[in-house]
Design a protein around this motif. Structure first.
Motif, PDB file in Angstrom:
ATOM      1  N   PHE A  59      -2.540  38.356  11.704  1.00  0.00           N
ATOM      2  CA  PHE A  59      -3.909  38.117  12.128  1.00  0.00           C
ATOM      3  C   PHE A  59      -4.547  39.433  12.566  1.00  0.00           C
ATOM      4  CE2 PHE A  59      -1.748  34.093  12.758  1.00  0.00           C
ATOM      5  CZ  PHE A  59      -2.671  33.160  12.295  1.00  0.00           C
ATOM      6  N   LYS A  60      -5.777  39.644  12.144  1.00  0.00           N
ATOM      7  CA  LYS A  60      -6.555  40.790  12.583  1.00  0.00           C
ATOM      8  C   LYS A  60      -7.567  40.297  13.623  1.00  0.00           C
ATOM      9  CE  LYS A  60      -4.574  43.474   9.535  1.00  0.00           C
ATOM     10  NZ  LYS A  60      -3.629  44.547   9.941  1.00  0.00           N
ATOM     11  N   VAL A  61      -7.472  40.824  14.840  1.00  0.00           N
ATOM     12  CA  VAL A  61      -8.300  40.358  15.948  1.00  0.00           C
ATOM     13  C   VAL A  61      -9.199  41.495  16.427  1.00  0.00           C
ATOM     14  CG1 VAL A  61      -8.294  39.374  18.267  1.00  0.00           C
ATOM     15  CG2 VAL A  61      -6.506  38.721  16.634  1.00  0.00           C
ATOM     16  N   THR A  62     -10.505  41.275  16.339  1.00  0.00           N
ATOM     17  CA  THR A  62     -11.483  42.259  16.813  1.00  0.00           C
ATOM     18  C   THR A  62     -11.907  41.888  18.220  1.00  0.00           C
ATOM     19  OG1 THR A  62     -12.308  42.594  14.557  1.00  0.00           O
ATOM     20  CG2 THR A  62     -13.708  43.363  16.366  1.00  0.00           C
ATOM     21  N   VAL A  63     -11.760  42.845  19.155  1.00  0.00           N
ATOM     22  CA  VAL A  63     -12.086  42.575  20.553  1.00  0.00           C
ATOM     23  C   VAL A  63     -13.141  43.559  21.055  1.00  0.00           C
ATOM     24  CG1 VAL A  63      -9.828  41.567  21.025  1.00  0.00           C
ATOM     25  CG2 VAL A  63     -10.194  44.003  21.421  1.00  0.00           C
ATOM     26  N   ASN A  64     -13.861  43.121  22.078  1.00  0.00           N
ATOM     27  CA  ASN A  64     -14.982  43.884  22.632  1.00  0.00           C
ATOM     28  C   ASN A  64     -14.760  44.072  24.134  1.00  0.00           C
ATOM     29  OD1 ASN A  64     -18.499  42.998  23.148  1.00  0.00           O
ATOM     30  ND2 ASN A  64     -17.505  44.982  23.336  1.00  0.00           N
ATOM     31  N   ASP A  65     -14.571  45.329  24.561  1.00  0.00           N
ATOM     32  CA  ASP A  65     -14.496  45.643  25.983  1.00  0.00           C
ATOM     33  C   ASP A  65     -15.924  45.603  26.530  1.00  0.00           C
ATOM     34  OD1 ASP A  65     -14.601  47.169  28.440  1.00  0.00           O
ATOM     35  OD2 ASP A  65     -12.591  47.884  27.993  1.00  0.00           O
ATOM     36  N   LEU A  66     -16.219  44.599  27.360  1.00  0.00           N
ATOM     37  CA  LEU A  66     -17.596  44.371  27.784  1.00  0.00           C
ATOM     38  C   LEU A  66     -18.105  45.457  28.727  1.00  0.00           C
ATOM     39  CD1 LEU A  66     -17.375  40.520  28.341  1.00  0.00           C
ATOM     40  CD2 LEU A  66     -18.374  41.712  26.397  1.00  0.00           C
ATOM     41  N   GLU A  67     -17.231  46.041  29.514  1.00  0.00           N
ATOM     42  CA  GLU A  67     -17.650  47.087  30.445  1.00  0.00           C
ATOM     43  C   GLU A  67     -17.986  48.374  29.695  1.00  0.00           C
ATOM     44  OE1 GLU A  67     -18.824  48.513  33.986  1.00  0.00           O
ATOM     45  OE2 GLU A  67     -17.922  46.513  33.806  1.00  0.00           O
ATOM     46  N   LYS A  68     -17.124  48.737  28.747  1.00  0.00           N
ATOM     47  CA  LYS A  68     -17.320  49.977  27.999  1.00  0.00           C
ATOM     48  C   LYS A  68     -18.248  49.808  26.798  1.00  0.00           C
ATOM     49  CE  LYS A  68     -12.692  51.700  29.176  1.00  0.00           C
ATOM     50  NZ  LYS A  68     -11.363  52.083  28.631  1.00  0.00           N
ATOM     51  N   GLY A  69     -18.374  48.575  26.330  1.00  0.00           N
ATOM     52  CA  GLY A  69     -19.178  48.337  25.137  1.00  0.00           C
ATOM     53  C   GLY A  69     -18.476  48.724  23.853  1.00  0.00           C
ATOM     54  N   SER A  70     -17.165  48.951  23.911  1.00  0.00           N
ATOM     55  CA  SER A  70     -16.410  49.407  22.741  1.00  0.00           C
ATOM     56  C   SER A  70     -15.754  48.240  22.010  1.00  0.00           C
ATOM     57  CB  SER A  70     -15.325  50.398  23.181  1.00  0.00           C
ATOM     58  OG  SER A  70     -14.429  49.789  24.101  1.00  0.00           O
ATOM     59  N   TYR A  71     -15.457  48.471  20.725  1.00  0.00           N
ATOM     60  CA  TYR A  71     -14.799  47.485  19.880  1.00  0.00           C
ATOM     61  C   TYR A  71     -13.545  48.116  19.275  1.00  0.00           C
ATOM     62  CZ  TYR A  71     -19.127  44.728  19.905  1.00  0.00           C
ATOM     63  OH  TYR A  71     -20.216  43.985  20.274  1.00  0.00           O
ATOM     64  N   HIS A  72     -12.514  47.299  19.092  1.00  0.00           N
ATOM     65  CA  HIS A  72     -11.368  47.764  18.320  1.00  0.00           C
ATOM     66  C   HIS A  72     -10.629  46.566  17.756  1.00  0.00           C
ATOM     67  CE1 HIS A  72      -9.350  46.992  22.200  1.00  0.00           C
ATOM     68  NE2 HIS A  72      -8.249  46.836  21.491  1.00  0.00           N
ATOM     69  N   GLU A  73      -9.770  46.825  16.802  1.00  0.00           N
ATOM     70  CA  GLU A  73      -9.031  45.765  16.113  1.00  0.00           C
ATOM     71  C   GLU A  73      -7.545  45.872  16.431  1.00  0.00           C
ATOM     72  OE1 GLU A  73      -9.835  44.406  11.817  1.00  0.00           O
ATOM     73  OE2 GLU A  73      -7.969  45.540  11.637  1.00  0.00           O
ATOM     74  N   GLU A  74      -6.920  44.719  16.644  1.00  0.00           N
ATOM     75  CA  GLU A  74      -5.483  44.674  16.882  1.00  0.00           C
ATOM     76  C   GLU A  74      -4.843  43.676  15.918  1.00  0.00           C
ATOM     77  OE1 GLU A  74      -3.758  44.951  20.682  1.00  0.00           O
ATOM     78  OE2 GLU A  74      -5.618  45.486  21.699  1.00  0.00           O
TER      79      GLU A  74
END
Length: 432
Positions: free
Chosen positions: A144-159
């Motif tokens: 599974f490819k999961v895209t997450v959003n750090d709400l404080e930093k506003g950044s996105y990355h995939e795990e």
């Protein structure tokens, strides 16, 4: 205390740090060895919907505010039917406490289990303030490819993960049916998700639409907070309960005209506010289309083995914990979480089950659920489901002993819906 990870290639994504998600982590952590796991939650603390907030609409990040708890909320079933087999109320509170706890007390009890009774600090696995934006299954790699959003930093990355557990609960997307003239109503209109304090409705006539559990409870809160009168509008059948004179069940609603509501029986009255207690739609917008449960949440879900394993896609490694509706609540969630953790760690009886056997299982439980309407039949059905899960996983059979308590609770509600919380029950585990 650090937990020992198993030396294998499993990596578990858990979406949501409410009772379902944390229960899954808890059951993993109770094992001698378990896979690596990461839990994502948009809030800054665990507990999910059990956390109270004054906010409605959106949170400080502009995200939908899913917390639906209100001030002075008490649980609507006795705590004894929600008691964890491995962590008693006596152990947590150190004394006997009333059967109908307030929201904060119930959350405190759950947190006690997650901390004092866990083999390690479960918080180390949670990434708070992080939203899951997309979950997709890669057929080529089987991950599974999961895209997450750090709400404080506003950044996105995939795990990347080998398994995904969706544990976001049912109470996220309010169902708001249309009524003729509702757009012309001159008073306040809100959904139960945004109900926070009964004192807001002091001296008001209020229409509560929906006569199920939330509608009944909010009607009582409004009257206890000084409301003048509550009308309960419902679509299908009246409730079996005895109401005080200030709460009147009126049946279907025909239309609204400014301040006036017209009922199907021909009667009408002017009201000040409307509270929709019309439930929620089960929507999972962050899931890839083919991975979503699309059927309406009921006692048992189509294409979901053991009440949680999603069969159509995901190579039997996608789980929805807490997606079925019912009355046994936290107990069933705990059983589903335990089964899921043990299944992933290959500690259940279902090590080799064919697709045909899985579909036969789903068909059996869906057929049994058809036509069930009465509360006594619902709790009986769900106790049978918990027994089936416990037989497979080796955990939770004690929960099935709560059936007589559930049936007694239903009788108390039927006898007097205003005073049923005055009753006291006895713990199945400690005798308190």
């Amino acid at each position: 205390m650090a937990c020992p990870y198993a030396k294998d290639d499993k990596r578990i994504c858990i979406i949501g740090a409410g009772p379902a998600g944390v229960s899954a982590m808890y059951h993993f952590a109770q094992m001698a060895n378990f896979p690596e796991m990461v839990c994502y939650d948009k809030q800054g603390r665990w507990g999910g919907m059990w956390n109270y907030t004054w906010r409605t609409g959106t949170d400080k990040y502009g995200e939908p505010c899913f917390n639906a708890m209100y001030k002075r909320l008490q649980i609507n079933s006795p705590k004894e039917v929600l008691e964890f087999p491995d962590y008693s109320y006596r152990e947590h509170f150190g004394r006997r406490v009333p059967s109908y706890l307030y929201r904060g007390e119930m959350l405190d009890y759950m947190e006690g289990r997650w901390t004092d009774n866990s083999r390690c600090d479960l918080r180390q696995f949670i990434r708070f303030g992080t939203a899951v934006r997309h979950v997709a299954f890669d057929d080529e790699s089987g991950n599974f490819k999961v895209t997450v959003n750090d709400l404080e930093k506003g950044s996105y990355h995939e795990e990347t993960f080998t398994h995904v557990i969706v544990a976001v609960g049912l109470y996220n997307h309010p169902c708001l049916p249309e009524f003729p003239g509702i757009d012309s109503f001159e008073g306040r209109v809100l959904h139960a998700r945004d109900f926070r304090d009964d004192f807001e409705f002091r001296n008001q006539k209020v229409l509560v639409i929906g006569n199920a559990m939330s509608g009944q409870d909010i009607a009582f809160h409004i009257m206890k907070g000084g409301g003048q009168k509550v009308y309960l509008g419902y679509k299908n059948v009246p409730s079996p309960y005895k109401w005080p004179e200030t709460i009147v069940e009126k049946g279907p609603i025909s239309c609204f005209n400014r301040r006036r509501v017209q009922f199907a029986d021909g009667s009408s009255d002017e009201i000040d506010s409307v509270v929709f207690c019309t439930g929620y739609n089960s929507i999972y917008p962050f899931m890839e289309n083919r991975l979503r449960i699309t059927c309406k949440s009921t006692l048992y879900l189509k294409d979901v083995y053991k009440g949680c394993l999603y069969m159509p896609q995901g190579d039997n490694r996608l789980f929805y914990v807490g997606a079925v509706r019912g009355l046994v609540g936290l107990s069933l969630i705990d059983c589903l979480a335990a089964w899921t953790a043990r299944y992933i760690n290959e500690q259940t009886l279902e090590k080799q089950v064919s697709e045909d056997e899985m579909r036969a299982y789903v068909d059996k439980w869906m057929t049994k659920a058809m036509g069930i309407r009465e509360h006594a039949d619902i709790v009986t059905y769900q106790c049978e489901l918990m027994a089936d899960l416990a037989k497979s996983s080796g955990y939770g059979m004690q929960y099935t002993l709560s059936l007589p308590l559930f049936l007694e609770w239903i009788k108390h509600r039927n006898d007097d819906a205003w005073t049923y919380r005055d009753h006291q029950f006895t713990s199945m585990y400690t005798g308190d």
